[in-house]
Design an enzyme around this catalytic site. Structure first.
Site, short mmCIF file in Angstrom:
data_model
loop_
_atom_site.label_atom_id
_atom_site.label_comp_id
_atom_site.label_asym_id
_atom_site.label_seq_id
_atom_site.Cartn_x
_atom_site.Cartn_y
_atom_site.Cartn_z
CB SER A 133 68.92 55.56 84.07
OG SER A 133 67.56 55.73 84.86
CG ASP A 366 60.58 51.96 83.04
OD1 ASP A 366 60.52 53.11 83.49
OD2 ASP A 366 61.89 51.70 82.69
CG HIS A 369 63.97 54.60 82.31
ND1 HIS A 369 63.83 53.73 83.48
CD2 HIS A 369 65.20 55.15 82.76
CE1 HIS A 369 64.67 53.69 84.48
NE2 HIS A 369 65.46 54.53 83.93
#
Length: 389
Positions: A133, A366, A369
């Site tokens: 990702s 998170d 990312h």
């Protein structure tokens, strides 16, 4: 780095302050360069391309973050391809200063991304991001950067698994993302997911004939339990319930390297590797305060003067493999410059509410990312520079 205050009423003090600030900046940059070279003293033909400036060689990946009010290049509301996971402004991030930092290499200026020039030079070609990702993070950034320059051109988007594509139809330019978080194949055998450390043939079918390939892997090799993407590993004809994860990663990356050396025609295809994208879950890595738990609440980059410069084991694996390959592979070395951006993660401000992020920001943010707009736009500015300069 704290900027020293300068008072116009005291010219002698002002000169001393300016000189001190300059020396601190120089020392900080020198420290980062020495640290970087100590961890990467190999085969610069593969991994350390440089930009010539004023008769000197400029390392694009060493420098500092500079506040710049002309950033960001685009607004998240103007780029509908941004996934909820990366769309921090849409999901309530209250600050915006993290959007206004520009990467400044140590002794040259980085060319600004020009979407129209990018499309004209890539006309009729395909760029594919292959990996996890973080590759998708960069793929979406490149779409947004390009689209912001030509918002009225005809486009086409197709989301799928493992392949998604975005086309700028007027220029016949295709930007693709192929999900292969381990690079090598995963097969279903007897109801079990088998991670085949020495087989890449199934995934690689999608990469044939692509003009520019950008690979990445790293984060999924440490996943365990419910987040692990396989049930058993296969290596040397034997199945393993588990093994040293860095050994497994090195075996897989060597499989990838052999495929590149055997199948890539460098007169037709350029190969890049995105270095390991750092996380910010351990405050000691950036000299965080006693009250800091992770990236939540961080609003500014790490000062170069206090940056500890941890170099991940995953990058040591990639470095070792690239050093032995025959095919030139450009390492887009975003690790160090990204490690300074503790402020640029989604934290609790994303569309991923499944983990209860907002109710427990210190437990499940998170910090892997990156927000869009944000840091991956700099990755693509560096990518753009590597492609055309």
């Amino acid at each position: 780095m704290a900027i020293l205050s300068i008072k116009s009423a005291a010219p002698i003090s002002c000169s001393i302050s300016i000189l001190l600030f300059f020396n601190l900046t120089l020392l900080s940059t020198s420290y980062l360069l020495v640290h970087h070279l100590n961890n990467n003293d190999h085969n610069y033909h593969h991994s350390r391309p440089t930009l010539h400036s004023n008769n000197s060689r400029c390392s694009l990946f060493m420098g500092t973050w500079v506040h710049d009010d002309s950033y960001p290049v685009y607004q998240s509301s103007a780029c509908p391809v941004i996934d909820p996971d990366f769309n921090c402004q849409m999901y309530g991030r209250p600050d915006s200063d993290y959007l206004k930092y520009r990467w400044q290499p140590a002794n040259c200026d980085l060319p600004r991304f020009n979407g129209l020039e990018f499309l004209e030079k890539m006309k009729g070609k395909t760029i594919m991001f292959v990996g996890d990702s973080l590759g998708r993070n960069q793929w979406e950034s490149l779409i947004c950067l390009t689209w912001s320059s030509v918002p009225r051109v005809a486009t086409q988007v197709m989301r799928g698994y493992p392949l998604s594509t975005f086309k700028f139809l007027d220029y016949d330019v295709t930007l693709s993302y192929y999900k292969a978080q381990y690079l090598v194949d995963i097969d279903s055998v007897g109801g079990r997911r088998v991670l085949k450390l020495e087989d890449i043939s199934e995934n690689a079918r999608a990469w044939t004939g692509v003009d520019v390939l950008m690979f990445n892997t790293g984060h999924w090799w440490s996943h365990t339990g419910a987040t692990q993407g396989w049930d058993v590993m296969e290596s040397g004809g034997s199945l393993y319930q588990d093994m040293d994860r860095m050994v497994a990663m090195e075996t897989a990356v060597r499989t990838w390297g052999r495929w590149v050396d055997s199948n890539i025609d460098t007169s037709k295809t350029r190969v890049f590797f995105q270095s390991f994208s750092p996380t910010h879950y351990i405050p000691s890595e950036w000299s965080g305060s006693a009250n800091t738990k992770n990236c939540y609440g961080e609003t500014a980059p790490v000062s170069a003067s206090v940056f500890s410069g941890v170099y991940p084991n995953e990058m040591k694996v990639v470095d070792a493999v690239l050093k032995e390959m025959q095919t030139p592979v450009y390492l887009l070395d975003i690790t160090t410059l990204s490690a300074m951006r503790k402020d640029a993660h989604p934290s609790i401000y994303s569309g991923d509410t499944s983990t209860g992020q907002k109710s427990n920001p210190n437990g499940t943010p998170d910090c892997t990312h990156w927000c869009l707009p944000g840091l991956p736009d700099t990755w693509n500015q560096l990518f753009y520079t590597a492609l055309f300069f």
